[in-house]
Design a protein around this motif. Structure first.
Motif, PDB file in Angstrom:
ATOM      1  N   THR A 282     -36.371   3.377 -29.366  1.00 47.37           N
ATOM      2  CA  THR A 282     -35.991   2.032 -29.779  1.00 47.37           C
ATOM      3  C   THR A 282     -34.500   1.973 -30.103  1.00 47.37           C
ATOM      4  N   TYR A 283     -34.007   2.987 -30.800  1.00 47.39           N
ATOM      5  CA  TYR A 283     -32.578   3.056 -31.129  1.00 47.39           C
ATOM      6  C   TYR A 283     -31.734   3.045 -29.847  1.00 47.39           C
ATOM      7  N   ALA A 284     -32.131   3.841 -28.855  1.00 45.28           N
ATOM      8  CA  ALA A 284     -31.357   3.924 -27.609  1.00 45.28           C
ATOM      9  C   ALA A 284     -31.304   2.580 -26.895  1.00 45.28           C
ATOM     10  N   ILE A 285     -32.458   1.921 -26.797  1.00 47.17           N
ATOM     11  CA  ILE A 285     -32.513   0.628 -26.125  1.00 47.17           C
ATOM     12  C   ILE A 285     -31.669  -0.406 -26.881  1.00 47.17           C
ATOM     13  N   ARG A 286     -31.729  -0.385 -28.203  1.00 43.29           N
ATOM     14  CA  ARG A 286     -30.955  -1.338 -29.000  1.00 43.29           C
ATOM     15  C   ARG A 286     -29.451  -1.097 -28.830  1.00 43.29           C
ATOM     16  N   CYS A 287     -29.054   0.178 -28.737  1.00 41.10           N
ATOM     17  CA  CYS A 287     -27.633   0.484 -28.517  1.00 41.10           C
ATOM     18  C   CYS A 287     -27.157  -0.078 -27.189  1.00 41.10           C
ATOM     19  N   ALA A 296     -21.398   6.680 -23.984  1.00 45.36           N
ATOM     20  CA  ALA A 296     -21.390   6.649 -25.456  1.00 45.36           C
ATOM     21  C   ALA A 296     -22.788   6.871 -26.019  1.00 45.36           C
ATOM     22  N   VAL A 297     -23.794   6.216 -25.433  1.00 47.81           N
ATOM     23  CA  VAL A 297     -25.165   6.357 -25.917  1.00 47.81           C
ATOM     24  C   VAL A 297     -25.660   7.785 -25.685  1.00 47.81           C
ATOM     25  N   SER A 298     -25.242   8.390 -24.571  1.00 48.70           N
ATOM     26  CA  SER A 298     -25.626   9.770 -24.301  1.00 48.70           C
ATOM     27  C   SER A 298     -25.098  10.705 -25.378  1.00 48.70           C
ATOM     28  N   LEU A 300     -24.327   9.796 -28.492  1.00 51.84           N
ATOM     29  CA  LEU A 300     -25.017   9.480 -29.734  1.00 51.84           C
ATOM     30  C   LEU A 300     -26.371  10.180 -29.810  1.00 51.84           C
ATOM     31  N   LEU A 301     -27.058  10.235 -28.679  1.00 50.94           N
ATOM     32  CA  LEU A 301     -28.396  10.820 -28.645  1.00 50.94           C
ATOM     33  C   LEU A 301     -28.377  12.336 -28.507  1.00 50.94           C
ATOM     34  N   GLY A 302     -27.230  12.901 -28.146  1.00 45.97           N
ATOM     35  CA  GLY A 302     -27.149  14.345 -27.979  1.00 45.97           C
ATOM     36  C   GLY A 302     -27.778  14.830 -26.694  1.00 45.97           C
ATOM     37  N   HIS A 303     -27.755  13.997 -25.643  1.00 40.98           N
ATOM     38  CA  HIS A 303     -28.314  14.407 -24.354  1.00 40.98           C
ATOM     39  C   HIS A 303     -27.383  15.389 -23.657  1.00 40.98           C
ATOM     40  N   SER A 304     -27.949  16.398 -23.039  1.00 42.08           N
ATOM     41  CA  SER A 304     -27.142  17.361 -22.301  1.00 42.08           C
ATOM     42  C   SER A 304     -26.735  16.824 -20.940  1.00 42.08           C
ATOM     43  N   SER A 305     -27.481  15.847 -20.444  1.00 42.97           N
ATOM     44  CA  SER A 305     -27.174  15.258 -19.143  1.00 42.97           C
ATOM     45  C   SER A 305     -27.243  13.742 -19.248  1.00 42.97           C
ATOM     46  N   ILE A 306     -26.292  13.075 -18.629  1.00 45.67           N
ATOM     47  CA  ILE A 306     -26.281  11.612 -18.655  1.00 45.67           C
ATOM     48  C   ILE A 306     -27.448  11.045 -17.857  1.00 45.67           C
ATOM     49  N   THR A 308     -30.508  11.797 -18.217  1.00 46.72           N
ATOM     50  CA  THR A 308     -31.561  11.488 -19.193  1.00 46.72           C
ATOM     51  C   THR A 308     -31.334  10.124 -19.809  1.00 46.72           C
ATOM     52  N   THR A 309     -30.093   9.823 -20.149  1.00 46.73           N
ATOM     53  CA  THR A 309     -29.772   8.531 -20.761  1.00 46.73           C
ATOM     54  C   THR A 309     -29.952   7.392 -19.761  1.00 46.73           C
ATOM     55  N   GLN A 310     -29.703   7.672 -18.488  1.00 45.06           N
ATOM     56  CA  GLN A 310     -29.825   6.646 -17.464  1.00 45.06           C
ATOM     57  C   GLN A 310     -31.239   6.069 -17.405  1.00 45.06           C
ATOM     58  N   ARG A 311     -32.226   6.862 -17.805  1.00 47.37           N
ATOM     59  CA  ARG A 311     -33.604   6.370 -17.804  1.00 47.37           C
ATOM     60  C   ARG A 311     -33.768   5.198 -18.761  1.00 47.37           C
TER      61      ARG A 311
END
Length: 338
Positions: A282-287, A296-298, A300-306, A308-311
């Motif tokens: 929910t936090y990721a979607i709201r960001c 930036a969101v990647s 914030l979330l500590g993802h090793s690969s962008i 993952t955030t693209q999903r």
């Protein structure tokens, strides 16, 4: 899980693979001639950093040991690895669980092989334990703005509200929230507040800025416990009967999960399963909805690969498609059941 899938999973965990006879190298490191369980314990303790991954791998490797009859890694053959893969892919487990089971054994054999625990060629391991082709794409479980407000209102105490602030207002993983110390809440010279997340997933540190409303929730809780910013010790304290006797007085990840579930139920959210990770989603979607870019969101979330955030971006785009769907003219709307 339906009965057929359950039966398949039981078959995966109970069927024993008979060791084939062949000439094995004699110069195996003595430590790796021990039982399967002993070698697995060494692997999990020294090679796996994430608590969640350690638990999942332990489960899969325990089942593998049952299938192999508990023999040490030095006695395994490529044929047995192929049989293990067949038992996993025919087990009824979900594609993601199948991939995890095969990855667990691949990682284990790579580690033992690098230390002289067996002489199976890496090509044999990769081929025999290859991951099945599958597209695993699930919609993220998130809660609505109204449900966020309901949970914050239903939280019974300041500790629970602080936890919701960490998950919904900073996107922390449950293990990160459990480990967060008061000293990790840092007020910068301009008055802004950040969380210093130590040893997140992949043993990576990161800094997560928080808004004034999250800062207020955390300060309110800290003050209520008679502590101050900069103090030592975990932020989220346990208050069960045995907490005083434990060296670590912080809340466990299991306790945090239970707390989130109880608050969700108190908020009247019964049609969906609310977990700490769904609050992170929910936090990721709201960001992203607030205009945050993927990079930036990647971070914030500590993802090793962008990737993952693209999903999350894909999830957001699908959700936004609803705005393009026109409503049907319904002259008999009053006749429809509500």
């Amino acid at each position: 899980m339906d009965e057929s899938a359950q039966g398949s999973e039981n078959e995966y965990s109970q069927t024993r693979l008979v060791s084939s006879s062949e000439i094995l190298p004699t110069s195996i490191t003595p430590a790796f001639s021990r039982s399967w369980d002993e070698v697995v314990a060494g692997f999990l303790a020294s090679a796996i950093d994430s608590d969640g991954t350690r638990r999942a791998y332990a489960r899969h490797l325990r089942r593998a040991g049952e299938l192999f009859g508990g023999v040490p890694p030095s006695m395994l053959t490529g044929a047995q690895l192929s049989s293990f893969r067949a038992s996993v892919t025919g087990s009824g487990l979900s594609p993601s669980s199948q991939a995890q089971a095969l990855s667990a054994l691949r990682s284990f054999l790579t580690w033992t092989g690098s230390m002289g625990g067996h002489y199976l060629p890496s090509e044999v391991i990769a081929t025999a334990l290859r991951t099945p082709r599958a597209t695993v794409r699930r919609r993220y479980s998130v809660i609505t703005e109204k449900e966020i407000s309901s949970m914050l209102e239903a939280a019974p105490g300041k500790r629970e509200k602080a936890l919701l602030g960490l998950l919904l207002g900073a996107g922390l993983r449950v293990a990160e929230a459990s480990r967060l110390a008061i000293a990790d809440i840092v007020e910068e010279h301009d008055g802004d507040v950040v969380l210093f997340v130590r040893q997140g997933k992949g043993r990576k540190d990161r800094v997560v800025p928080i808004g004034p409303e999250v800062d207020a929730l955390l300060r309110d809780f800290i003050t209520s416990t008679g502590r101050y910013l900069g103090d030592q010790g975990p932020l989220l304290l346990a208050n069960d009967r045995g907490s005083g006797r434990r060296q670590d007085h912080g809340l466990s990840t299991r306790s945090l999960c239970r707390m989130v579930s109880q608050v969700a139920q108190s908020a009247g959210i019964s049609a969906k399963r609310v977990t700490p990770h769904s609050l992170r989603h929910t936090y990721a979607i709201r960001c992203l909805r607030a205009g945050g870019n993927v990079v930036a969101v990647s971070r914030l979330l500590g993802h090793s690969s962008i990737t993952t955030t693209q999903r999350y971006v894909d999830h957001l785009q699908e959700s936004e498609l609803r705005a393009a769907v026109p409503a049907l003219p319904m002259p008999f709307e009053d006749q429809l059941a509500s």
